[in-house]
Design an enzyme around this catalytic site. Sequence first.
Site, PDB file in Angstrom:
ATOM      1  N   SER A  19       0.713  -1.155   0.079  1.00 58.05           N
ATOM      2  CA  SER A  19      -0.065   0.130  -0.063  1.00 58.05           C
ATOM      3  C   SER A  19       0.995   1.398   0.066  1.00 58.05           C
ATOM      4  CB  SER A  19      -1.096  -0.207   1.270  1.00 58.05           C
ATOM      5  OG  SER A  19      -1.683   1.368   1.257  1.00 58.05           O
ATOM      6  N   LYS A  70     -13.804  -5.158   2.111  1.00 58.55           N
ATOM      7  CA  LYS A  70     -14.682  -3.850   1.838  1.00 58.55           C
ATOM      8  C   LYS A  70     -16.130  -4.320   2.227  1.00 58.55           C
ATOM      9  CE  LYS A  70     -11.885  -1.341  -1.490  1.00 58.55           C
ATOM     10  NZ  LYS A  70     -11.821  -0.699  -2.943  1.00 58.55           N
ATOM     11  N   ASP A 106     -13.954   5.329  -2.972  1.00 50.85           N
ATOM     12  CA  ASP A 106     -13.703   4.854  -4.331  1.00 50.85           C
ATOM     13  C   ASP A 106     -14.587   5.329  -5.611  1.00 50.85           C
ATOM     14  OD1 ASP A 106     -11.585   3.135  -3.505  1.00 50.85           O
ATOM     15  OD2 ASP A 106     -12.924   1.497  -3.004  1.00 50.85           O
ATOM     16  N   GLY A 132     -16.365  -7.628  -7.666  1.00 56.69           N
ATOM     17  CA  GLY A 132     -16.195  -7.369  -6.237  1.00 56.69           C
ATOM     18  C   GLY A 132     -16.357  -6.041  -5.608  1.00 56.69           C
TER      19      GLY A 132
END
Length: 288
Positions: A19, A70, A106, A132
């Site tokens: 990340s 998520k 997002d 997803g």
Amino acid sequence: MISGKAKVCGIMAYPVEHSLSPMMHNFYAGQMGIDFAYVPFKVPEDMVEAAVKGAYALNLTGMNITVPHKQRVIPCLKELDPAAESIGAVNTLVRMEGGFKGYNTDAPGLLRAMTEQGMEIEGKDCLLIGAGGAAKAAAFVLGSRGAASVVVLNRSESRGWELAEDMNRRFGRAFMTAMALKDYEKLPAKAWLAVQTTSVGMAPHRDQAPIEDREFYKSIRNAVDVIYTPFKTRFMSRVEEAGGRAVGGLDMLIYQGIEAFELWNPEQKVPCHVISRAREMMIKELER
């Protein structure tokens, strides 16, 4: 300088070592003089609930949530933002009384990235690769911005149809269908706008693409890959080799991160010159 009054946030993922979010958020805080620290949390799938409870107990201001948590994190939350509820996935937690509120940054991050690249959605025929958490955000963006049609290409056709039918209900129009990824050759010849949301091609598996057939890419005019490590994925290279235009996930990462940072620091707005410097820094990191 981080003091005893610092706001502490982090990213919860599994794995988490790749990340760039810690670099990004700590850079913003440093440039803006905010007493803030952001750290990575590697959390296995069976420890999500314990991690959320622990984060609240430790007085964290918030967290980012990414693959594969998520959707799994949603039952652990005190409250859900309406947009996140519509998308069915959460990537940002904000502390509130008694727990965390879940948001999805997002979707606005992807929309801003596409808009700044001049990629129009309204009236376009779109391909959505994957079903997803990231695909749910992309589907919401495509639906809310007036895509003419969307075909979900997914390894599990039934899961693709679940996403398509959910979005058709939410937007009140039958604009989204689904197809098994292996049946891509059955797609009609159109000038597609494609959004690639799977993890296929993510480092260290840089030599992979969700579809390898070069013929497939000849119908794609514009494409977005939400992956940002590597900076240019095999999917993007295939699109460009076939004459299309492709952008990676770095700008989406930057803009969804800014949305989250400003949720945790509502009195602050990240300046444009700080965003530009962060982009340059992350590009150098990705090209190493």
